[in-house]
Design a protein around this motif. Sequence first.
Motif, PDB file in Angstrom:
ATOM      1  N   GLN A  36       1.087  20.606  95.409  1.00  0.00           N
ATOM      2  CA  GLN A  36       0.987  19.471  96.469  1.00  0.00           C
ATOM      3  C   GLN A  36      -0.043  19.543  97.552  1.00  0.00           C
ATOM      4  O   GLN A  36      -0.649  18.710  98.015  1.00  0.00           O
ATOM      5  CB  GLN A  36       2.191  19.334  97.235  1.00  0.00           C
ATOM      6  N   PRO A  42       9.636  33.419  97.984  1.00  0.00           N
ATOM      7  CA  PRO A  42       8.845  32.810  98.614  1.00  0.00           C
ATOM      8  C   PRO A  42       7.504  32.554  97.656  1.00  0.00           C
ATOM      9  O   PRO A  42       6.792  31.878  97.653  1.00  0.00           O
ATOM     10  CB  PRO A  42       8.256  33.784  99.850  1.00  0.00           C
ATOM     11  N   GLY A  75       9.822  20.561 104.938  1.00  0.00           N
ATOM     12  CA  GLY A  75      11.156  20.319 104.057  1.00  0.00           C
ATOM     13  C   GLY A  75      11.192  20.833 102.617  1.00  0.00           C
ATOM     14  O   GLY A  75      12.110  21.098 101.879  1.00  0.00           O
ATOM     15  N   GLN A  76       9.817  20.760 101.920  1.00  0.00           N
ATOM     16  CA  GLN A  76       9.381  21.272 100.547  1.00  0.00           C
ATOM     17  C   GLN A  76      10.055  22.722 100.603  1.00  0.00           C
ATOM     18  O   GLN A  76      10.555  23.185  99.532  1.00  0.00           O
ATOM     19  CB  GLN A  76       8.189  20.904 100.211  1.00  0.00           C
ATOM     20  N   ARG A 119       4.969  27.169  92.675  1.00  0.00           N
ATOM     21  CA  ARG A 119       5.666  25.797  91.853  1.00  0.00           C
ATOM     22  C   ARG A 119       5.630  24.635  92.927  1.00  0.00           C
ATOM     23  O   ARG A 119       5.721  23.612  92.239  1.00  0.00           O
ATOM     24  CB  ARG A 119       6.974  26.358  91.561  1.00  0.00           C
ATOM     25  N   VAL A 120       5.887  24.960  93.997  1.00  0.00           N
ATOM     26  CA  VAL A 120       6.134  23.868  94.894  1.00  0.00           C
ATOM     27  C   VAL A 120       4.955  23.494  96.107  1.00  0.00           C
ATOM     28  O   VAL A 120       4.469  22.318  96.083  1.00  0.00           O
ATOM     29  CB  VAL A 120       7.422  23.989  95.768  1.00  0.00           C
ATOM     30  N   GLU A 152      11.792  24.511 102.480  1.00  0.00           N
ATOM     31  CA  GLU A 152      13.261  24.572 102.803  1.00  0.00           C
ATOM     32  C   GLU A 152      14.042  24.393 101.348  1.00  0.00           C
ATOM     33  O   GLU A 152      14.937  24.985 101.227  1.00  0.00           O
ATOM     34  CB  GLU A 152      13.551  24.011 104.016  1.00  0.00           C
ATOM     35  N   ALA A 153      13.385  23.295 100.785  1.00  0.00           N
ATOM     36  CA  ALA A 153      14.363  22.674  99.883  1.00  0.00           C
ATOM     37  C   ALA A 153      14.245  23.725  98.516  1.00  0.00           C
ATOM     38  O   ALA A 153      15.265  24.263  98.204  1.00  0.00           O
ATOM     39  CB  ALA A 153      13.754  21.446  99.336  1.00  0.00           C
ATOM     40  N   ALA A 154      13.080  24.251  98.427  1.00  0.00           N
ATOM     41  CA  ALA A 154      12.781  25.284  97.581  1.00  0.00           C
ATOM     42  C   ALA A 154      13.644  26.612  97.975  1.00  0.00           C
ATOM     43  O   ALA A 154      14.355  27.361  96.897  1.00  0.00           O
ATOM     44  CB  ALA A 154      11.267  25.684  97.194  1.00  0.00           C
ATOM     45  N   HIS A 155      13.725  27.062  99.034  1.00  0.00           N
ATOM     46  CA  HIS A 155      14.365  28.176  99.417  1.00  0.00           C
ATOM     47  C   HIS A 155      15.824  28.311  99.363  1.00  0.00           C
ATOM     48  O   HIS A 155      16.297  28.962  98.802  1.00  0.00           O
ATOM     49  CB  HIS A 155      14.031  28.661 100.910  1.00  0.00           C
ATOM     50  N   SER A 156      16.331  26.869  99.489  1.00  0.00           N
ATOM     51  CA  SER A 156      17.841  26.728  99.506  1.00  0.00           C
ATOM     52  C   SER A 156      18.389  26.613  98.103  1.00  0.00           C
ATOM     53  O   SER A 156      19.400  26.811  97.673  1.00  0.00           O
ATOM     54  CB  SER A 156      17.998  25.444 100.270  1.00  0.00           C
ATOM     55  N   LEU A 157      17.290  26.332  97.194  1.00  0.00           N
ATOM     56  CA  LEU A 157      17.687  26.522  95.639  1.00  0.00           C
ATOM     57  C   LEU A 157      17.613  28.024  95.364  1.00  0.00           C
ATOM     58  O   LEU A 157      17.981  28.425  94.063  1.00  0.00           O
ATOM     59  CB  LEU A 157      16.795  25.638  94.883  1.00  0.00           C
ATOM     60  N   GLY A 158      17.145  28.805  96.162  1.00  0.00           N
ATOM     61  CA  GLY A 158      16.903  30.319  95.651  1.00  0.00           C
ATOM     62  C   GLY A 158      15.759  30.780  95.135  1.00  0.00           C
ATOM     63  O   GLY A 158      15.586  31.956  94.511  1.00  0.00           O
ATOM     64  N   LEU A 159      14.760  29.937  95.387  1.00  0.00           N
ATOM     65  CA  LEU A 159      13.532  30.162  94.976  1.00  0.00           C
ATOM     66  C   LEU A 159      12.860  31.460  95.899  1.00  0.00           C
ATOM     67  O   LEU A 159      12.980  31.037  97.049  1.00  0.00           O
ATOM     68  CB  LEU A 159      12.417  29.305  94.773  1.00  0.00           C
TER      69      LEU A 159
END
Lengths: 255, 288
Positions: B188, B177, B165-166, B183-184, B168-175
């Motif tokens: 972690q 790969p 999910g982390q 950064r994400v 996916e969330a980053a991708h959905s913000l436009g980050l």
Amino acid sequence: MSTPMVLAEQVHKSFGRLEVLKGIDLEVQRGEVMCLLGPSGSGKSTFLRCINHLEKIDAGRLSVDGHLVGYREAHGKLHELKEKETAKARSEIGMVFQRFNLFPHMTALGNVVEAPVLVCRKSRAEAEEAARTLLDRVGLADKVDAYPAQLSGGQQQRVAIARALAMEPKLMLFDEPTSALDPELVGDVLDVMRGLANEHQITMIVVTHEIGFAREVADTVVFMDGGVVVEAGEPEQVLTRPREERTRSFLGKVL
Amino acid sequence: MTEAPARLVAVPVRHYGRWISAVLVLTALAAVVYAFSRAAIDYGTTRRFLTADVIVSGAWHTLLISVLAQAMGIALGVVFAVMRLSKNPVNTSVSWFYIWLFRGTPVLVQLLIWYNLALVFPTMFGHPTSDVMTPFLAALLGLGINEGAYMAEIVRAGIGSVDDGQTEAAHSLGLTPGQTLRRVVLPQAMRVIIPPTGNEFINMLKTSSLAFTIQYAELLNGAVRVYTNNLQVIELLFTVSIWYLLLTSVFSFGQYFLERRFARGAQRELPATPLSRLVANLRTRPRA
């Protein structure tokens, strides 16, 4: 007539042998709020995830704001987009997840600031100012420095909404945004979403089980079951006088 | 006003087994200590060489090569773990081959190969290979590249432990790969990566002793040079053992607190330190 924000034509998607979407035709206009209802496993979340290319469709056409999702069309052939182009396309679509998916190692402010700084190359100061305004708008002005683990589910989800809004998306996707929340926290999140729809006229597609919210806020309600759209129309018509027996029996169970 | 409830009074369970086993262990320990005290070992020599120049400089070299080789291992590990997880088949194959090769051969053999490279490549970049491939460089390459193969697997496990999910969330913000990873995901993954990396470093402190075979002047090499002269073999091996125990103890202690730090946020309450556990044990010891 202007191009619709989302246009789906005969969209198919399978996971292995399981066909989840069996030909979806939908159109979402600019400024429209569409709620997707249906039993679990009906394909509504998968359809939502296809819209920002978290899933690849197998057949049909799917476009956002006139651009195909994940592909470029040239000389009658489809070309896959590069990772950077896909990222660019996604940056214009906000998504809110059932499980929030906040970045746990960043504060609320850090979560909201991250994408504008990395993707839009905004200065940190400028991004932070915008982020504070957004967190204030979702009612969390006093929680900017809190880490996700220190926030309730409802607060986390509102941070997640602010994080998506920070990219000034032209389309917001909500994937069961209140399903993981305690009942008394659902209202705060729905209030924020209601505000987005009414005051800011953001185009929204919401997968939800909140029939009341759909009735009040949606312009269009779509009922899906078994990978197909069973019926779609104005909330009053679909929710009060459904034409299809399957819609009636579903509403009978959830209302 | 209600009265405070009367405290429970109960006879604690007697643990006879613990007393018997403690006596047995102490007896065995006494026997070993007695045997070594009667053995022909000159403990004065062991103690005297603890601070001898050749041993202290050996300890410094052990520390130096361990830190550098571990740093190299971590850098290589991150690179090859990311390659292993990439969608590019060239990257995954190269990474697979690297891990297969360097994890599949003994590190001692690798050290000897690096050191003896001059036998097959007499010159390197216009210089005699024997000048380029010093014991230091051979030890660094041998230990560091070998370590990279192990670190790659540790980093891969760490990355795998981060929820999808982390990403996916980053991708959905436009980050992209790459941004998502830096950064994400990696920050972690650190919580899972750090404890085994501490372990690896403590292993490295000891494994670096293999470099004595290629004339790198670390601890064991120092000891060997001394005892080939004075023939006090066990005395000198005891000297370096004390140094190794000292080094590993210091870093185990450091690792312990590093882990506690990175457990924050993941555990509601931090586990007790050994000291606080001991204090608690003594306090609640049942009165006989």
